[in-house]
Design a protein around this motif. Structure first.
Motif, PDB file in Angstrom:
ATOM      1  N   LEU A   1       7.635 -18.943  -7.136  1.00 25.10           N
ATOM      2  CA  LEU A   1       6.682 -17.764  -6.918  1.00 25.10           C
ATOM      3  C   LEU A   1       5.613 -18.093  -6.235  1.00 25.10           C
ATOM      4  CD1 LEU A   1       6.748 -16.526 -10.572  1.00 25.10           C
ATOM      5  CD2 LEU A   1       7.770 -15.624  -8.641  1.00 25.10           C
ATOM      6  N   GLY A   2       5.480 -19.351  -5.655  1.00 26.91           N
ATOM      7  CA  GLY A   2       4.302 -19.749  -4.779  1.00 26.91           C
ATOM      8  C   GLY A   2       4.718 -19.673  -3.328  1.00 26.91           C
ATOM      9  N   VAL A   3       5.877 -19.081  -3.003  1.00 31.30           N
ATOM     10  CA  VAL A   3       6.328 -18.853  -1.636  1.00 31.30           C
ATOM     11  C   VAL A   3       6.358 -17.486  -1.402  1.00 31.30           C
ATOM     12  CG1 VAL A   3       8.204 -19.428   0.006  1.00 31.30           C
ATOM     13  CG2 VAL A   3       7.335 -21.182  -1.813  1.00 31.30           C
ATOM     14  N   LEU A   4       5.843 -17.165  -0.168  1.00 32.60           N
ATOM     15  CA  LEU A   4       5.929 -15.785   0.168  1.00 32.60           C
ATOM     16  C   LEU A   4       7.136 -15.639   1.308  1.00 32.60           C
ATOM     17  CD1 LEU A   4       2.070 -14.694   0.468  1.00 32.60           C
ATOM     18  CD2 LEU A   4       3.999 -14.064  -1.314  1.00 32.60           C
ATOM     19  N   GLN A   5       7.708 -14.512   1.156  1.00 29.87           N
ATOM     20  CA  GLN A   5       8.517 -14.322   2.366  1.00 29.87           C
ATOM     21  C   GLN A   5       8.242 -12.790   2.978  1.00 29.87           C
ATOM     22  OE1 GLN A   5      10.626 -16.978   2.949  1.00 29.87           O
ATOM     23  NE2 GLN A   5      12.457 -15.469   3.095  1.00 29.87           N
ATOM     24  N   THR A   6       8.967 -12.667   4.115  1.00 30.10           N
ATOM     25  CA  THR A   6       8.172 -11.287   4.753  1.00 30.10           C
ATOM     26  C   THR A   6       9.730 -10.514   5.082  1.00 30.10           C
ATOM     27  OG1 THR A   6       6.670 -12.202   6.098  1.00 30.10           O
ATOM     28  CG2 THR A   6       7.423 -10.272   6.990  1.00 30.10           C
ATOM     29  N   PHE A   7       9.541  -9.194   4.877  1.00 31.25           N
ATOM     30  CA  PHE A   7      10.696  -8.198   5.182  1.00 31.25           C
ATOM     31  C   PHE A   7      10.066  -6.902   5.826  1.00 31.25           C
ATOM     32  CE2 PHE A   7      13.208  -4.652   4.109  1.00 31.25           C
ATOM     33  CZ  PHE A   7      14.589  -4.888   4.327  1.00 31.25           C
ATOM     34  N   VAL A   8      10.535  -6.604   7.040  1.00 36.15           N
ATOM     35  CA  VAL A   8      10.127  -5.511   7.817  1.00 36.15           C
ATOM     36  C   VAL A   8      10.829  -4.200   7.531  1.00 36.15           C
ATOM     37  CG1 VAL A   8       9.543  -4.692  10.044  1.00 36.15           C
ATOM     38  CG2 VAL A   8       9.105  -7.095   9.419  1.00 36.15           C
ATOM     39  N   TRP A   9      10.507  -3.137   6.985  1.00 37.02           N
ATOM     40  CA  TRP A   9      11.122  -2.017   7.021  1.00 37.02           C
ATOM     41  C   TRP A   9      10.637  -0.909   7.780  1.00 37.02           C
ATOM     42  CZ3 TRP A   9       9.690   3.231   5.834  1.00 37.02           C
ATOM     43  CH2 TRP A   9      10.469   3.950   5.500  1.00 37.02           C
ATOM     44  N   GLN A  10      11.749  -0.140   8.602  1.00 41.94           N
ATOM     45  CA  GLN A  10      11.052   0.661   9.730  1.00 41.94           C
ATOM     46  C   GLN A  10      12.015   2.267   9.528  1.00 41.94           C
ATOM     47  OE1 GLN A  10      11.514  -0.309  13.918  1.00 41.94           O
ATOM     48  NE2 GLN A  10       9.561   0.299  14.132  1.00 41.94           N
ATOM     49  N   ASP A  11      11.495   3.093   9.402  1.00 36.59           N
ATOM     50  CA  ASP A  11      12.095   4.321   9.327  1.00 36.59           C
ATOM     51  C   ASP A  11      11.436   5.604   9.887  1.00 36.59           C
ATOM     52  OD1 ASP A  11      14.191   6.104   9.238  1.00 36.59           O
ATOM     53  OD2 ASP A  11      14.517   5.583   6.982  1.00 36.59           O
ATOM     54  N   TYR A  12      11.819   6.782  10.049  1.00 36.56           N
ATOM     55  CA  TYR A  12      10.860   7.953  10.204  1.00 36.56           C
ATOM     56  C   TYR A  12      10.589   8.621   8.759  1.00 36.56           C
ATOM     57  CZ  TYR A  12      12.555   7.623  15.060  1.00 36.56           C
ATOM     58  OH  TYR A  12      12.486   7.164  16.360  1.00 36.56           O
ATOM     59  N   ASP A  13       9.244   8.889   8.618  1.00 36.11           N
ATOM     60  CA  ASP A  13       9.053   9.470   7.277  1.00 36.11           C
ATOM     61  C   ASP A  13       7.388  10.312   7.519  1.00 36.11           C
ATOM     62  OD1 ASP A  13       8.771   9.130   4.892  1.00 36.11           O
ATOM     63  OD2 ASP A  13       8.467   7.280   4.280  1.00 36.11           O
ATOM     64  N   LEU A  14       7.335  10.992   6.435  1.00 35.00           N
ATOM     65  CA  LEU A  14       6.146  12.145   6.590  1.00 35.00           C
ATOM     66  C   LEU A  14       4.950  11.355   6.081  1.00 35.00           C
ATOM     67  CD1 LEU A  14       8.214  15.030   5.050  1.00 35.00           C
ATOM     68  CD2 LEU A  14       7.260  14.830   7.187  1.00 35.00           C
ATOM     69  N   ALA A  15       4.106  11.380   7.062  1.00 31.46           N
ATOM     70  CA  ALA A  15       2.585  11.106   6.678  1.00 31.46           C
ATOM     71  C   ALA A  15       2.052  12.334   5.816  1.00 31.46           C
ATOM     72  CB  ALA A  15       1.886  10.823   7.850  1.00 31.46           C
ATOM     73  N   PRO A  16       1.035  12.003   4.951  1.00 31.45           N
ATOM     74  CA  PRO A  16       0.476  10.783   4.623  1.00 31.45           C
ATOM     75  C   PRO A  16       0.986   9.987   3.245  1.00 31.45           C
ATOM     76  CG  PRO A  16      -1.058  12.636   3.796  1.00 31.45           C
ATOM     77  CD  PRO A  16       0.237  13.137   4.431  1.00 31.45           C
TER      78      PRO A  16
END
Length: 81
Positions: free
Chosen positions: A20-35
């Motif tokens: 739990l002391g280690v952080l990982q990164t994940f990148v998510w990308q898609d078209y979405d409605l703001a806000p």
């Protein structure tokens, strides 16, 4: 695309389930409605329900897909026959 959709990129930091002391990164990308970003919200709800790695933080960057046209100014004006 004219209904307010944007290209949304989310950088998701999450903790490793076994360390739990280690952080990982994940990148998510898609078209979405703001806000409200219903697509991203649905994905994060799925993550919290089904995946072991608890979320630490989420950073969001957006870019409009369709923007007004830009016309660069010209430095030469002449007549062509």
């Amino acid at each position: 695309m004219l209904d307010g959709y944007r290209l949304v990129t989310a950088e998701i930091l999450y903790r490793m389930p076994d360390h739990l002391g280690v952080l990982q990164t994940f990148v998510w990308q898609d078209y979405d409605l703001a806000p409200r970003y219903p697509g991203l919200s649905k994905f994060l709800a799925y993550w919290e329900k089904n995946l072991d790695g608890p979320l630490h933080s989420v950073r969001i960057a957006t870019k409009r897909v369709i923007t007004p046209a830009e016309f660069p100014y010209t430095e030469f004006v002449g007549i062509v026959h």
